[in-house]
Scaffold this active site. Structure first.
Site, PDB file in Angstrom:
ATOM      1  N   HIS A  77      -1.067   9.665  18.154  1.00 14.76           N
ATOM      2  CA  HIS A  77      -0.077   9.862  17.289  1.00 14.76           C
ATOM      3  C   HIS A  77      -0.852   8.970  15.926  1.00 14.76           C
ATOM      4  CE1 HIS A  77       3.228   8.875  14.371  1.00 14.76           C
ATOM      5  NE2 HIS A  77       2.799   7.551  14.383  1.00 14.76           N
ATOM      6  N   ASP A 106     -16.078  22.981 -11.181  1.00 14.19           N
ATOM      7  CA  ASP A 106     -15.839  22.867  -9.714  1.00 14.19           C
ATOM      8  C   ASP A 106     -16.288  21.708  -9.138  1.00 14.19           C
ATOM      9  OD1 ASP A 106     -15.955  23.483  -6.693  1.00 14.19           O
ATOM     10  OD2 ASP A 106     -15.840  25.570  -7.312  1.00 14.19           O
ATOM     11  N   TRP A 142      -5.337   3.349  19.034  1.00 17.44           N
ATOM     12  CA  TRP A 142      -6.331   4.079  18.073  1.00 17.44           C
ATOM     13  C   TRP A 142      -7.527   3.097  18.060  1.00 17.44           C
ATOM     14  CZ3 TRP A 142      -8.038   3.219  13.265  1.00 17.44           C
ATOM     15  CH2 TRP A 142      -7.381   2.191  12.204  1.00 17.44           C
ATOM     16  N   SER A 169     -17.679  14.513   7.993  1.00 17.19           N
ATOM     17  CA  SER A 169     -16.824  15.311   7.180  1.00 17.19           C
ATOM     18  C   SER A 169     -16.161  14.207   6.126  1.00 17.19           C
ATOM     19  CB  SER A 169     -15.618  15.821   7.768  1.00 17.19           C
ATOM     20  OG  SER A 169     -14.610  16.117   6.877  1.00 17.19           O
ATOM     21  N   SER A 170     -15.896  13.038   6.289  1.00 23.22           N
ATOM     22  CA  SER A 170     -15.392  12.226   5.174  1.00 23.22           C
ATOM     23  C   SER A 170     -16.574  11.679   4.359  1.00 23.22           C
ATOM     24  CB  SER A 170     -14.917  11.006   5.735  1.00 23.22           C
ATOM     25  OG  SER A 170     -13.528  11.213   6.587  1.00 23.22           O
ATOM     26  N   HIS A 253     -10.256  -2.477   7.879  1.00 21.02           N
ATOM     27  CA  HIS A 253      -9.499  -2.875   6.948  1.00 21.02           C
ATOM     28  C   HIS A 253      -9.542  -2.126   5.515  1.00 21.02           C
ATOM     29  CE1 HIS A 253      -6.019  -5.117   5.392  1.00 21.02           C
ATOM     30  NE2 HIS A 253      -6.656  -5.195   4.222  1.00 21.02           N
ATOM     31  N   GLU A 255     -10.506   0.921   5.738  1.00 16.22           N
ATOM     32  CA  GLU A 255      -9.713   2.333   5.877  1.00 16.22           C
ATOM     33  C   GLU A 255      -8.398   2.070   5.497  1.00 16.22           C
ATOM     34  OE1 GLU A 255     -10.570   5.084   7.103  1.00 16.22           O
ATOM     35  OE2 GLU A 255      -8.649   5.799   7.598  1.00 16.22           O
ATOM     36  N   TYR A 257      -7.299   0.562   2.847  1.00 12.54           N
ATOM     37  CA  TYR A 257      -7.338   0.974   1.522  1.00 12.54           C
ATOM     38  C   TYR A 257      -7.601   2.154   1.298  1.00 12.54           C
ATOM     39  CZ  TYR A 257      -5.948  -3.898   1.406  1.00 12.54           C
ATOM     40  OH  TYR A 257      -5.161  -5.215   1.631  1.00 12.54           O
ATOM     41  N   SER A 268       0.437   6.155 -10.159  1.00  8.61           N
ATOM     42  CA  SER A 268      -0.071   6.034 -11.620  1.00  8.61           C
ATOM     43  C   SER A 268       0.067   7.178 -12.482  1.00  8.61           C
ATOM     44  CB  SER A 268      -1.332   5.279 -11.848  1.00  8.61           C
ATOM     45  OG  SER A 268      -1.439   4.136 -10.848  1.00  8.61           O
ATOM     46  N   HIS A 302      -8.016 -11.014   9.844  1.00 14.55           N
ATOM     47  CA  HIS A 302      -6.716 -10.996   9.976  1.00 14.55           C
ATOM     48  C   HIS A 302      -6.110 -10.071  10.662  1.00 14.55           C
ATOM     49  CE1 HIS A 302      -5.816  -8.284   6.185  1.00 14.55           C
ATOM     50  NE2 HIS A 302      -5.848  -7.733   7.315  1.00 14.55           N
ATOM     51  N   HIS A 303      -6.723  -9.141  11.425  1.00 12.31           N
ATOM     52  CA  HIS A 303      -6.344  -8.421  12.398  1.00 12.31           C
ATOM     53  C   HIS A 303      -6.269  -8.854  13.788  1.00 12.31           C
ATOM     54  CE1 HIS A 303      -5.721  -4.576   9.834  1.00 12.31           C
ATOM     55  NE2 HIS A 303      -6.561  -5.119   9.121  1.00 12.31           N
ATOM     56  N   THR A 328      -2.572  -6.498  -6.069  1.00 11.78           N
ATOM     57  CA  THR A 328      -1.518  -5.668  -5.686  1.00 11.78           C
ATOM     58  C   THR A 328      -0.353  -5.979  -6.543  1.00 11.78           C
ATOM     59  OG1 THR A 328      -2.498  -5.766  -3.349  1.00 11.78           O
ATOM     60  CG2 THR A 328      -0.484  -4.474  -3.545  1.00 11.78           C
ATOM     61  N   LYS A 331      -0.615  -4.351  -9.952  1.00 12.89           N
ATOM     62  CA  LYS A 331      -0.419  -3.108  -9.863  1.00 12.89           C
ATOM     63  C   LYS A 331       1.110  -2.551  -9.898  1.00 12.89           C
ATOM     64  CE  LYS A 331      -4.207  -0.362  -8.283  1.00 12.89           C
ATOM     65  NZ  LYS A 331      -4.342   0.623  -9.239  1.00 12.89           N
ATOM     66  N   ARG A 450       4.422  -4.491  20.695  1.00 10.11           N
ATOM     67  CA  ARG A 450       4.182  -3.093  20.495  1.00 10.11           C
ATOM     68  C   ARG A 450       3.422  -2.459  21.630  1.00 10.11           C
ATOM     69  NH1 ARG A 450      -0.795  -3.224  16.210  1.00 10.11           N
ATOM     70  NH2 ARG A 450      -0.653  -0.653  16.504  1.00 10.11           N
TER      71      ARG A 450
END
Lengths: 537, 275
Positions: A77, A106, A142, A169-170, A253, A255, A257, A268, A302-303, A328, A331, A450
């Site tokens: 998932h 293009d 994951w 690809s990315s 991390h 990722e 963002y 925006s 922090h993870h 943040t 924003k 979890r």
């Protein structure tokens, strides 16, 4: 306000038809559509997996699936939603909109663009095929933490190859976006005049190029540990399992963002349009985005506060993480200030954008709580974390993607979507997504870890509420599919400007946007074309 | 008319969310204060930070909804033209910084206290296995394996006709509890034999990963006798959800008696095996 430069721009086009049209296309709009459709399909696949999880958690005891399959579902998932739904949706939006917003004909590298899309279906066929292999799909979450991930069967090799393909690809997509933005802006569109969505994507693309190779390195070491006898992460062989976590989250991390900065860009764009007022504090928005991107590289641990780290390290990562709240916050305050004394209407894109601001803020605030290390010793790996990241990813990233679809689909299809159904979709989704995720905060605080397939009796009520919310939210997304399908097939014709308050180059081309636009560069100084989200020099 | 409908929907949504939220607070599903000085500090810290972010959220949402009501096109047909305000930007950068500093100070203090594992009166080595825990009382040479109890294990099988609700402490009971004395500074040494686990008893206020090949440290000082339950918190394979932790905290005298009893019986298992 149709641009004269658009007339007859299709004349040189030799376009294959049928399947070949989509296989061989190098057109940014068609590739954008491919990305978006792929993302929608994978969103449904990942959603179905989430429903398996929520169905199993509907009551204590094991009822539907065994724990191995449950773990495969939580793992898949996440992988599907992150890499196959959210990221391709943003790349699709970039493909469609970046050239239109900067007045380019293009993308800079059209053939590579084709390739970067067509790798994706193969990558995810590989990934999903592992579910049908004898050893089953990946079941270690994951994050693929070793040593657990190394215990799985040979399907790990397929997962890693899929991640490599997706990473290629990315990276190609990012190179293309950077090359396009830096080289193909219409004359006069300086960097600090670009629309916010373009800015956020430019920064996101740099983040992607920086961290996808890091992920590739991490999973390659997993591969050699599993199949070639190395011991990078095996303590018995002189390695270190925690090393993997450091490398992974150095990717992981940023990722996070990568999945939210383009959403910031979308919101925006939408809030100024429906507030009929220019974006408040454009320059500070740009700097805030860049600051968040920079900070994302120095907060990874922090993870992993519970893996055991020196006091100094824990303090550093706590302070650095808390600092992210500042840009943040800037924003969020700027969005509210954009609305302030505007002249607002509340069409579906605006509703989703406002839903984003409120619900993403809730996710951001629980993020501040998670930064507090001693408290994180309680929150970590509980449903509190699950609630937190679903608020920022579902009501954050996914809501922004939906807002963007409603906002730009009249430009893509030439038709207006059904506004009544769109509003029903918004209210339905917003209500049920909160029923789905809000109780999970309480589950976490009450002590539910979890990634467990079964739970103690005291967690029953909230799990029931959450599961009901999950199924209702999931059902609502079928309405979204219907609205998109209906809009693609026909409906009230959209004007070129579409929205009364819309400004910017993308609204100067006809609706639907013809295959080729801006064969000659537009006049970006024309007052009608200056985007609400641009800075003016 | 159409606008009216939207407001009805909006108010209904808010009302339902508020009722749900209130209901959850009413049944007390906030974090538990726990039973150690550290856990109570964490609880206080949690409540402080929760309070601060709630106030911030309410302020931001109030501003936003005020704008939504007052500055709709109907009520405010002509949008203002302002696009920036350096003063406002400085204010809403500086104030959050101050708030963060205010939160960081107690967080730092509590963390420093947590990390001080010195002067422990006894040491317990915790080893995670797939899927049970082993506890070594290092001073007393006692070893205990602690796995999911039989009743829960029967009830949790697919197709089991035992209802989980009828099992006492379903999934939160073990065959052998970790018995600890109260009012004693206990140092834990955590490691694992196979994959990464995480040892978590919410009432003690922390979780700490048990990692193969590494030894982590943590400490506790339990102030009240009682039974405290927790679970493995790091995904460790198929039975991750089925390796609970039960701490039985008893008086120092009772603990001394328990130690003597353990040493006199055959429950001493593999006391010198280190994974």
């Amino acid at each position: 306000m149709t641009d004269t430069t658009l007339a007859h721009s299709d004349s040189h086009d030799h376009h294959p038809t049928g399947l070949a049209r989509w296989l061989f296309t190098t057109n940014h709009k068609e590739i954008g559509t491919l990305y978006l459709v792929f993302s929608l399909v994978m969103f449904l696949v990942g959603g179905a997996m989430a429903l398996v999880i929520r169905a199993e958690l509907f009551a204590p005891g094991l009822h539907l699936v065994n724990p191995e399959f449950f773990n495969q579902m939580t793992t898949m998932h996440a992988l599907v939603m992150i890499f196959a739904a959210v990221m391709p949706a943003f790349v699709g939006l970039a493909n469609w909109m970046v050239p239109l917003m900067i007045g380019a004909p293009d993308m800079a590298l059209p053939r590579m663009n084709n390739w970067s899309f067509w790798i994706m279906p193969f990558a995810f066929t590989l990934l999903l095929s592992t579910l049908f292999m004898p050893s089953g799909g990946p079941a270690s979450g994951w994050t693929l933490y070793p040593p657990l991930s190394l215990q799985g069967g040979n399907s790990l090799a397929f997962v890693i190859l899929a991640i490599h393909l997706m990473g290629i690809s990315s990276i190609m997509g990012s190179i293309n976006i950077i090359a396009t933005i830096l080289n193909m802006r219409a004359p006069g569109m300086t960097l600090l005049r670009m629309p916010m969505f373009v800015w956020t994507w430019l920064i996101t693309a740099f983040l992607l190029i920086a961290v996808m190779p890091v992920l590739a390195g991490a999973v390659t070491m997993l591969l050699t540990d599993r199949f070639f006898g190395t011991s990078f992460f095996n303590a018995a062989g002189g390695g270190d399992p925690v090393l993997y976590q450091h490398i992974f989250w150095f990717f992981g991390h940023p990722e996070v963002y990568i999945m939210i900065l383009p959403a910031f860009g979308i919101v925006s764009e939408i809030i100024p349009t429906f507030s009929r007022k220019k974006l408040f504090g454009y320059t500070s928005m740009v700097y805030a985005t860049a600051s968040i991107a920079f900070l994302s590289f120095i907060v990874w641990a922090h993870h992993m506060f519970t893996v055991g780290m020196p006091l100094g390290a824990a303090l550093f990562f706590m302070y650095a993480t808390m600092v992210i709240a500042v840009p943040t916050g800037v924003k969020i305050f700027n969005w509210v200030s954009t609305m302030w004394r505007g002249s607002m209407t509340f069409e579906t894109p605006m509703l989703f954008a406002l839903g984003f601001v409120v619900l993403f803020t809730i996710g951001g605030l629980s993020g501040v709580m998670l930064a507090i290390v001693p408290a994180d010793f309680q929150y970590h790996d509980t449903y509190f974390v699950v609630a937190h990241f679903h608020y920022v990813l579902v009501t954050g990233a996914v809501f922004a993607i939906m807002a963007s679809v409603y906002y730009w689909i009249p430009k893509w299809t030439g038709n207006m979507y059904n506004e009544t159904l769109g509003k029903i979709h918004f209210w339905w989704s917003t209500f049920w997504v909160n029923v789905l995720f809000f109780p999970q905060h309480y589950l976490g605080l009450a002590g539910m870890p979890r990634r467990i397939p079964d739970y103690a009796i005291q967690f029953t009520e909230f799990n029931v509420i959450s599961s009901i919310g999950g199924f209702a939210f999931g059902l609502g997304q079928l309405l979204f599919v219907y609205i998109v399908w209906q809009c693609a097939r026909g409906g009230q014709k959209a004007t070129d400007g579409v929205w009364e308050g819309a400004r910017g180059l993308e609204w100067t081309v006809p609706s639907p946007a013809p295959l080729h636009t801006f064969d000659t560069p537009p006049d970006v100084d024309h007052p009608d074309y200056v985007a609400h989200t641009s800075g003016t020099s | 008319m159409k606008r009216l409908n939207e407001w009805i929907v909006g108010v209904a949504v808010l009302a339902v969310i508020m009722v749900i939220t209130w209901g959850m607070f009413a049944v007390g599903d906030n974090m538990r204060p726990g039973t150690t000085p550290f856990s109570q500090d964490v609880y206080a810290l949690h409540n402080t930070v929760l309070g601060v972010v709630t106030v911030i959220g309410v302020l931001v949402f109030t501003a936003m909804f005020t704008s939504i009501v007052l500055h709709s096109k109907k009520r405010h047909p002509n949008a203002a033209k302002f696009t920036h305000s350096t003063k406002a930007e400085i204010i809403w950068t500086a104030i959050p910084v101050l708030i963060l500093v205010v939160m960081a100070v107690p967080a730092t203090r509590v963390l420093i206290e947590m990390e001080d594992t010195g002067n422990a009166e006894m040491n317990v080595k915790v080893t995670g296995y797939q899927w049970l825990w082993k506890y070594d009382y290092l001073e007393d040479d006692i070893s205990i394996y602690s796995a999911l109890d039989r009743d829960s294990n029967r009830a949790r099988q697919i197709g089991s006709d035992i209802k989980p609700a009828e099992v006492e402490n379903y999934l939160l009971e073990v065959n052998n509890r970790l018995v600890l004395p109260v009012d004693t500074k206990i140092r834990f040494l955590l490691t694992a034999d196979d994959v990464i686990h995480s040892w978590w008893v919410p009432d003690l206020g922390w979780k700490r990963d048990a990692i193969p090949g590494m030894v982590n440290e943590a400490w506790t000082l339990i102030e009240e006798e009682g039974i405290y339950r927790g679970q493995c918190a790091e995904l460790c394979g198929k039975d991750h959800g089925f390796m609970p932790i039960v701490v039985e905290a008893i008086s120092k005298e009772a603990y001394a008696a328990w130690v003597a009893e353990q040493k006199g019986t055959s429950t001493v298992q593999n006391a010198n095996v280190t994974p």
